[in-house]
Design a protein around this motif. Structure first.
Motif, PDB file in Angstrom:
ATOM      1  N   SER A 101      38.902  48.239  34.358  1.00 51.85           N
ATOM      2  CA  SER A 101      39.222  48.588  35.652  1.00 51.85           C
ATOM      3  C   SER A 101      40.452  49.142  35.737  1.00 51.85           C
ATOM      4  CB  SER A 101      39.180  47.121  36.529  1.00 51.85           C
ATOM      5  OG  SER A 101      37.788  46.580  36.523  1.00 51.85           O
ATOM      6  N   SER A 164      29.618  40.376  38.640  1.00 48.18           N
ATOM      7  CA  SER A 164      29.753  41.666  38.116  1.00 48.18           C
ATOM      8  C   SER A 164      28.913  42.466  38.977  1.00 48.18           C
ATOM      9  CB  SER A 164      29.562  41.590  36.610  1.00 48.18           C
ATOM     10  OG  SER A 164      29.416  43.111  36.210  1.00 48.18           O
ATOM     11  N   ALA A 167      30.548  43.500  42.151  1.00 45.09           N
ATOM     12  CA  ALA A 167      31.841  44.737  42.055  1.00 45.09           C
ATOM     13  C   ALA A 167      31.153  45.950  41.905  1.00 45.09           C
ATOM     14  CB  ALA A 167      32.729  44.130  41.051  1.00 45.09           C
ATOM     15  N   ASP A 186      35.713  50.058  43.460  1.00 47.61           N
ATOM     16  CA  ASP A 186      34.898  49.653  42.353  1.00 47.61           C
ATOM     17  C   ASP A 186      35.919  48.864  41.152  1.00 47.61           C
ATOM     18  OD1 ASP A 186      33.182  48.664  40.251  1.00 47.61           O
ATOM     19  OD2 ASP A 186      32.878  50.622  39.367  1.00 47.61           O
ATOM     20  N   ALA A 189      37.599  45.651  43.137  1.00 48.29           N
ATOM     21  CA  ALA A 189      36.572  44.564  43.091  1.00 48.29           C
ATOM     22  C   ALA A 189      36.442  43.865  41.524  1.00 48.29           C
ATOM     23  CB  ALA A 189      35.408  44.912  43.795  1.00 48.29           C
ATOM     24  N   ALA A 190      36.251  44.830  40.622  1.00 48.04           N
ATOM     25  CA  ALA A 190      36.042  44.102  39.278  1.00 48.04           C
ATOM     26  C   ALA A 190      37.014  43.425  38.840  1.00 48.04           C
ATOM     27  CB  ALA A 190      35.764  45.587  38.626  1.00 48.04           C
ATOM     28  N   VAL A 193      36.748  40.049  40.359  1.00 48.14           N
ATOM     29  CA  VAL A 193      35.524  39.373  39.664  1.00 48.14           C
ATOM     30  C   VAL A 193      36.020  38.903  38.320  1.00 48.14           C
ATOM     31  CG1 VAL A 193      33.191  39.693  38.806  1.00 48.14           C
ATOM     32  CG2 VAL A 193      33.764  40.530  40.880  1.00 48.14           C
TER      33      VAL A 193
END
Length: 295
Positions: A101, A164, A167, A186, A189-190, A193
């Motif tokens: 990420s 996962s 995300a 993306d 958010a990952a 997570v």
């Protein structure tokens, strides 16, 4: 481990195995067709579930073996070992998601051209969330019912896959509907997570390591053991209490003071009553060793 519990653990693990197999193939296909790097990472994450399923199947089979010449207390700690391994795998997944990420965020800010994914990747992410959450609920209920830390750990791995996919859905959704710089949704958010997955991994690994290191049961549990033993009026004192876990089983050892003039038969009767009370409290598979001493 009885046959019913053993069978339930195998059944729920095999269900997870086949679901993961189908999901992994679908995600990897969607990643290629939908031109989605996020879905490719999500598919690889699902692939890691295969490893945990194999770990559970192998370690639970080993832990179900009865005691032998080399394992006087049985093989229960294989199940604990499985829990720790799953937790460490979750840590590895969390670190991988975090690193990927950060790299993607740096690339987006550097002006890297990130193509928008296709709708097939978006649909695959949504389906994955629903399926993996359902699999988590099913696996966790079975693990809690049979008292298997390894199965419950595997359930959390299923939920981590759902996280996962959340995300992935956010990232693909942002990229698909808005495009351009919105693809940063993306990786951001990952990262969130990955922190959640790391927390779950920590909660799984720490208790397992404590058990492997022979850490005693909590103080309130040990007090309950003493209270149960002292509930027999003939017992004058309890000392040298030692407790630990071997897989699902609780191990309890202590010395008990009884009247020095008491017969062996009567002291045995008192000891048997205490063992029965402790097994009622901690389960029939509890390993209880009581050494009687004259007061």
């Amino acid at each position: 481990m009885n046959r019913t519990r053993d069978g339930e653990i195998y059944r729920v693990t095999l269900v997870g195995f086949f679901v993961n197999m189908v999901l992994t193939a679908a995600k990897l296909a969607a990643a290629v067709v939908g031109r989605s790097g996020a879905m490719l990472a999500d598919g690889i994450h699902s692939l890691s579930d295969f490893l945990t399923d194999f770990v559970v199947l192998i370690c639970v089979r080993l832990s179900s073996k009865p005691q032998d010449a080399d394992h006087d207390y049985g093989h229960g700690k294989y199940e604990t070992l499985a829990t720790v391994i799953i937790g460490l795998l979750l840590f590895a997944v969390a670190i991988g998601i975090l690193w990927n990420s950060v790299v993607r965020i740096v690339g987006i800010y550097a002006g890297e051209d990130v193509p928008s994914p296709g709708v097939v990747a978006l649909v695959a992410a949504a389906v994955s969330i629903v399926v993996k959450e359902a699999l988590y609920q099913y696996t966790y209920r079975v693990g809690k019912r049979v008292g298997s830390s390894a199965v419950m750990a595997n359930a959390w791995h299923h939920r981590s896959d759902a996280f996962s996919s959340v995300a992935t859905l956010l990232g693909i959704g942002g990229a698909y509907f808005f495009g351009g710089k919105w693809t940063i949704f993306d990786p951001v958010a990952a990262i969130v997570v990955s922190v959640l997955i790391a927390k779950v991994a920590y909660d799984l690994v720490l208790p397992g390591i404590k058990e492997l290191l022979e850490v005693s049961l909590p103080a309130d549990v040990e007090k309950r053991i003493v209270d149960i033993a002292m509930s027999e009026r003939e017992v004058q004192d309890i000392h040298d209490l030692k407790t630990r876990h071997i897989g699902k089983a609780v191990v309890i050892e202590f010395h008990m003071l009884l009247d020095s003039g008491m017969t062996v038969a009567y002291s045995h009767e008192i000891t048997s009553r205490i063992e029965e009370k402790l097994k009622k409290e901690f389960g029939d598979d509890a390993l209880i060793m009581i050494h009687v001493e004259p007061a």
